[in-house]
Enzyme design. Structure first.
Site, mmCIF file in Angstrom:
data_model
loop_
_atom_site.group_PDB
_atom_site.id
_atom_site.type_symbol
_atom_site.label_atom_id
_atom_site.label_comp_id
_atom_site.label_asym_id
_atom_site.label_seq_id
_atom_site.Cartn_x
_atom_site.Cartn_y
_atom_site.Cartn_z
ATOM 1 N N HIS A 193 59.331 79.447 -6.183
ATOM 2 C CA HIS A 193 59.806 78.321 -5.378
ATOM 3 C C HIS A 193 60.027 77.064 -6.205
ATOM 4 O O HIS A 193 61.095 76.459 -6.103
ATOM 5 C CB HIS A 193 58.966 78.047 -4.132
ATOM 6 C CG HIS A 193 59.778 77.193 -3.218
ATOM 7 N ND1 HIS A 193 60.761 77.696 -2.406
ATOM 8 C CD2 HIS A 193 59.849 75.841 -3.063
ATOM 9 C CE1 HIS A 193 61.384 76.707 -1.782
ATOM 10 N NE2 HIS A 193 60.848 75.575 -2.163
ATOM 11 N N TYR A 204 63.514 74.090 -7.346
ATOM 12 C CA TYR A 204 63.598 72.644 -7.583
ATOM 13 C C TYR A 204 63.922 72.355 -9.048
ATOM 14 O O TYR A 204 64.505 71.304 -9.352
ATOM 15 C CB TYR A 204 62.321 71.936 -7.101
ATOM 16 C CG TYR A 204 62.179 72.140 -5.611
ATOM 17 C CD1 TYR A 204 63.213 71.747 -4.758
ATOM 18 C CD2 TYR A 204 61.085 72.794 -5.058
ATOM 19 C CE1 TYR A 204 63.145 71.989 -3.400
ATOM 20 C CE2 TYR A 204 61.014 73.033 -3.702
ATOM 21 C CZ TYR A 204 62.045 72.628 -2.865
ATOM 22 O OH TYR A 204 61.992 72.875 -1.525
ATOM 23 N N ARG A 236 69.413 92.274 3.790
ATOM 24 C CA ARG A 236 69.835 91.917 2.439
ATOM 25 C C ARG A 236 69.350 93.012 1.496
ATOM 26 O O ARG A 236 68.430 93.770 1.838
ATOM 27 C CB ARG A 236 69.260 90.558 2.026
ATOM 28 C CG ARG A 236 67.759 90.562 1.802
ATOM 29 C CD ARG A 236 67.178 89.199 1.433
ATOM 30 N NE ARG A 236 67.457 88.795 0.069
ATOM 31 C CZ ARG A 236 66.673 87.994 -0.667
ATOM 32 N NH1 ARG A 236 65.544 87.500 -0.143
ATOM 33 N NH2 ARG A 236 66.990 87.668 -1.891
ATOM 34 N N ARG A 237 69.954 93.117 0.349
ATOM 35 C CA ARG A 237 69.445 93.916 -0.769
ATOM 36 C C ARG A 237 69.276 95.402 -0.478
ATOM 37 O O ARG A 237 68.511 96.060 -1.159
ATOM 38 C CB ARG A 237 68.073 93.401 -1.204
ATOM 39 C CG ARG A 237 68.138 92.107 -1.930
ATOM 40 C CD ARG A 237 66.769 91.719 -2.405
ATOM 41 N NE ARG A 237 66.880 90.847 -3.552
ATOM 42 C CZ ARG A 237 65.850 90.309 -4.174
ATOM 43 N NH1 ARG A 237 64.626 90.571 -3.776
ATOM 44 N NH2 ARG A 237 66.029 89.547 -5.218
ATOM 45 N N HIS A 261 71.426 81.314 3.086
ATOM 46 C CA HIS A 261 70.718 80.060 2.766
ATOM 47 C C HIS A 261 70.841 79.718 1.281
ATOM 48 O O HIS A 261 71.179 78.598 0.913
ATOM 49 C CB HIS A 261 69.244 80.192 3.156
ATOM 50 C CG HIS A 261 68.341 79.195 2.500
ATOM 51 N ND1 HIS A 261 68.399 77.843 2.763
ATOM 52 C CD2 HIS A 261 67.348 79.339 1.569
ATOM 53 C CE1 HIS A 261 67.494 77.214 2.038
ATOM 54 N NE2 HIS A 261 66.853 78.089 1.300
ATOM 55 N N PHE A 262 70.603 80.709 0.430
ATOM 56 C CA PHE A 262 70.532 80.273 -0.976
ATOM 57 C C PHE A 262 71.895 80.043 -1.606
ATOM 58 O O PHE A 262 72.010 79.320 -2.583
ATOM 59 C CB PHE A 262 69.582 81.108 -1.828
ATOM 60 C CG PHE A 262 69.919 82.529 -2.131
ATOM 61 C CD1 PHE A 262 70.990 82.867 -2.917
ATOM 62 C CD2 PHE A 262 69.079 83.539 -1.682
ATOM 63 C CE1 PHE A 262 71.246 84.183 -3.237
ATOM 64 C CE2 PHE A 262 69.316 84.857 -1.986
ATOM 65 C CZ PHE A 262 70.411 85.193 -2.769
ATOM 66 N N HIS A 263 72.950 80.610 -0.992
ATOM 67 C CA HIS A 263 74.270 80.218 -1.503
ATOM 68 C C HIS A 263 74.605 78.787 -1.080
ATOM 69 O O HIS A 263 75.335 78.094 -1.787
ATOM 70 C CB HIS A 263 75.345 81.223 -1.061
ATOM 71 C CG HIS A 263 75.332 82.456 -1.921
ATOM 72 N ND1 HIS A 263 74.554 83.555 -1.637
ATOM 73 C CD2 HIS A 263 75.949 82.745 -3.091
ATOM 74 C CE1 HIS A 263 74.705 84.463 -2.577
ATOM 75 N NE2 HIS A 263 75.547 83.997 -3.479
#
Ligand code: HAS
Length: 563
Positions: A223, A227, A440-441, A377-379
């Site tokens: 995580h 950042y 996913r995956r 979300h992460f894209h």
């Protein structure tokens, strides 16, 4: 030389250019891997025509090159540029080159091992999936190289502080040190995971691995990693963007507070990736959940500070009404092409941030976890604000450090808009598909669009189509960028390299805020360590107590253990 220019040595300039150009080539290969993912998932292709192999190999290649290699190189290159520039001190070029070479060797080794199919473990390299030892060694070299690079900035900074007693550290320097403090703390956990667990297991020195412990150490790292990606982008948003918009930074103190809050809250949150995992008691998951809401706060402060800075710029240009300033921003000015990367990233992040808060809410996480919602979300985060800021930053840096005029400015300016349209379409498809249960995956010979597949769901087809359309548009946006990038790299330089000075668009603060309580990293690092100990001791204790036994290694291609 003015306050806004600095003369780098030839060696420093070459280094920054190399650290940008080589990963750009790897990034492009990784982006190509991304396009293959969407085509693969939609059943349009069965195997990558160039790289070959199955879905997992392509996904590993895409994730590792784009999310780990490109981002780490950019953060180091940007630090090597903006820290000396802001402190007006040259780097120790020998140390900086050694660091760069370590990173390069490590990345190339890891990329080759993935390409030959010996590390099909995705960017999270969760055991019991096992990679060739060289994959772990390659990643270790990349991380160690980044440590050496950042350690090289410390004596410069200490010297600057001695010479400038009582002066505020430039905001860009605060931001880059924050980035690497977070990175250093985070990578300690993954170093333990690799050196004491994955590597000996992969070398066959130990037979079994504690899967839960490895996952927990990974997310201790994983995580704050996000950042580490975001913070250099925030440096550009705070330090460059207000000036590019034609205004000033609304609150320099808010920027400093935001960076310190990231030091405090980036790490004790990792278990929100493990809400659905066994072994960890729910009260510790709740604690990490609470800290996760705390780590969203600096981004909310950022949203208001940047909006206020942009509003100020718009009002200087005579805007009227509550939202009139939005119409006055330089969206389509080709001479101000860098602004396009910043504003598109910010707009995308509004959606990415909201999605993050949904993920962090335990009950809602049960709906979205391990579905296509999460890549949605992460894209909208790492492939949005982070990627766009890094692309804009890379083009700016090569222009400055190779002393070249940026070429094809109209393409460079339009590229982020094309990419953003594609990204929003693709992420919408992933998110809605995810809410409908699209996982996913999952391994695919099994495309979701193939009626013979066990994973086939007719309802998902329109959303899969959206991901293909969006992913293809993103690819066009990146191709436009790459053409502009390499045309710039191979163009004639503006003049003699020796005379060239580097400049950055540094924003003035609107108010003079002394903020003496934000001048020292130490108290914030100490609070961070206390929170990490409090939040992770019980989690690790739970994991070690759980009696799940160890696991032998597996490969995604094989249902039986590798030995
Ligand atoms: Fe996340 C999963 C929670 C932010 C990346 N995240 C992931 C994964 C990745 C990732 C890669 O709690 C998948 C990992 C995997 O492979 O399994 N995330 C959050 C939260 C935030 C957040 C609470 N994530 C990020 C960022 C990332 C990133 C940033 C990359 C850089 N995330 C989660 C959770 C999961 C997760 C769970 C696990 C899901 C699961 O179950 O697997 C927050 O930090 C977000 C705060 C952001 C905001 C937005 C602020 C908006 C701004 C823009 C303002 C716009 C302006 C423009 C000013 C509050 C700053 C105005 C001008 C105009 C003209 C309009």
């Amino acid at each position: 030389m003015s306050d806004y220019t600095f003369r780098f040595s030839k060696s420093e300039k070459r280094l920054v250019a190399v650290l940008i150009i080589i990963p750009m080539v790897l990034l492009f290969i990784g982006v190509y891997g991304g396009l293959m993912q969407t085509l693969f998932r939609a059943g349009i292709i069965q195997s990558d025509p160039f790289v070959g192999g199955d879905y997992y190999k392509g996904l590993t290649f895409h994730g590792v090159l784009n999310a780990i290699v490109f981002t780490t190189f950019f953060a180091v290159a940007f630090g090597n540029a903006i820290i000396p520039y802001s402190l007006k001190k040259n780097l120790n070029a020998t140390i900086a080159w050694v660091a760069g070479i370590l990173m390069l060797v490590g990345s190339v080794v890891a990329a080759i091992v993935i390409l030959i199919g010996e590390a099909t473990v995705l960017y999270t390299f969760y055991p019991p999936l096992k990679a060739h030892p060289l994959f772990y060694i390659g990643l270790t070299l990349l991380v160690v190289g980044s440590w050496v690079a950042s350690a090289n900035w410390v004596p410069m900074y200490l010297q600057w502080r001695k010479e400038n007693e009582g002066k505020k550290t430039p905001l860009a320097v605060v931001g880059m040190f924050t980035t690497f403090i977070v990175w250093f703390i985070a990578t300690l956990a993954v170093a333990v995971e690799i050196l004491f667990m994955l590597l000996p297991w992969s070398l066959g020195w130990i037979d079994e691995i504690n899967v839960m412990l490895a996952r927990t150490l990974f997310w201790f790292f994983g995580h704050p990693l996000v950042y580490f990606w975001l913070l250099p982008a925030y440096v550009m948003y705070y330090v460059f963007m207000p000036k590019m918009a034609g205004g000033k930074l609304y609150s320099d103190m808010a920027g400093r507070l935001v960076f310190m809050m990231f030091i405090v809250f980036s790490v004790p949150v990792g278990t929100h990736h493990q809400y659905m995992d066994p072994a960890i008691s729910s009260q510790w998951k709740l604690l990490h959940g609470i800290f996760t809401f705390a780590v969203a706060l600096p981004s909310l402060i950022t949203a208001f500070t940047l909006a206020a800075s942009l509003e100020y710029a718009g009002r200087l240009k005579g805007s009227k009404g509550l939202f009139g300033w939005m119409g006055k921003l330089p969206y389509f000015k080709k001479e101000n092409w860098f602004f396009a990367y910043m504003i598109t990233g910010l707009i995308i992040f509004i959606f990415g941030g909201i999605g993050g808060i949904i993920n962090a809410s335990y009950q809602m996480n049960t709906v979205v976890h391990n579905t296509a919602w999460v890549p949605g979300h992460f894209h909208l985060t790492v492939a949005g604000p982070v990627m766009l800021a890094f692309l804009g930053g890379s083009l700016y840096l090569v222009g400055q450090f190779l002393n070249k005029e940026v070429r094809l400015k109209a393409w460079a300016m339009l590229s982020p808009y094309v990419y953003t349209i594609g990204l929003l379409i693709m992420s919408y498809g992933l998110k809605i598909g995810g809410l409908m249960g699209m996982p996913r995956r999952t391994n695919t010979g099994a495309s979701y669009a193939n009626p013979d597949s066990v994973l086939y769901q007719a309802d998902w087809i329109p959303y899969i189509d959206l991901t293909v359309i969006g992913g293809s548009i993103m690819f066009v946006g990146i191709v436009m960028y790459i053409i502009s990038f390499f045309t710039t790299v191979f163009s004639k330089s503006k003049g003699s390299e020796e005379d060239a000075v580097v400049t950055f668009p540094i924003s003035e603060p609107l108010h003079d805020e002394p903020a003496t309580w934000l001048r020292n990293f130490k108290p914030y690092i100490i609070i961070a360590i206390i929170l990490i100990v409090l939040s992770y001791t019980p989690v690790i204790y739970d994991v070690l107590q759980a009696t799940y036994g160890g696991s032998p290694p597996f490969s995604p291609d094989s249902p039986v253990p590798l030995r």
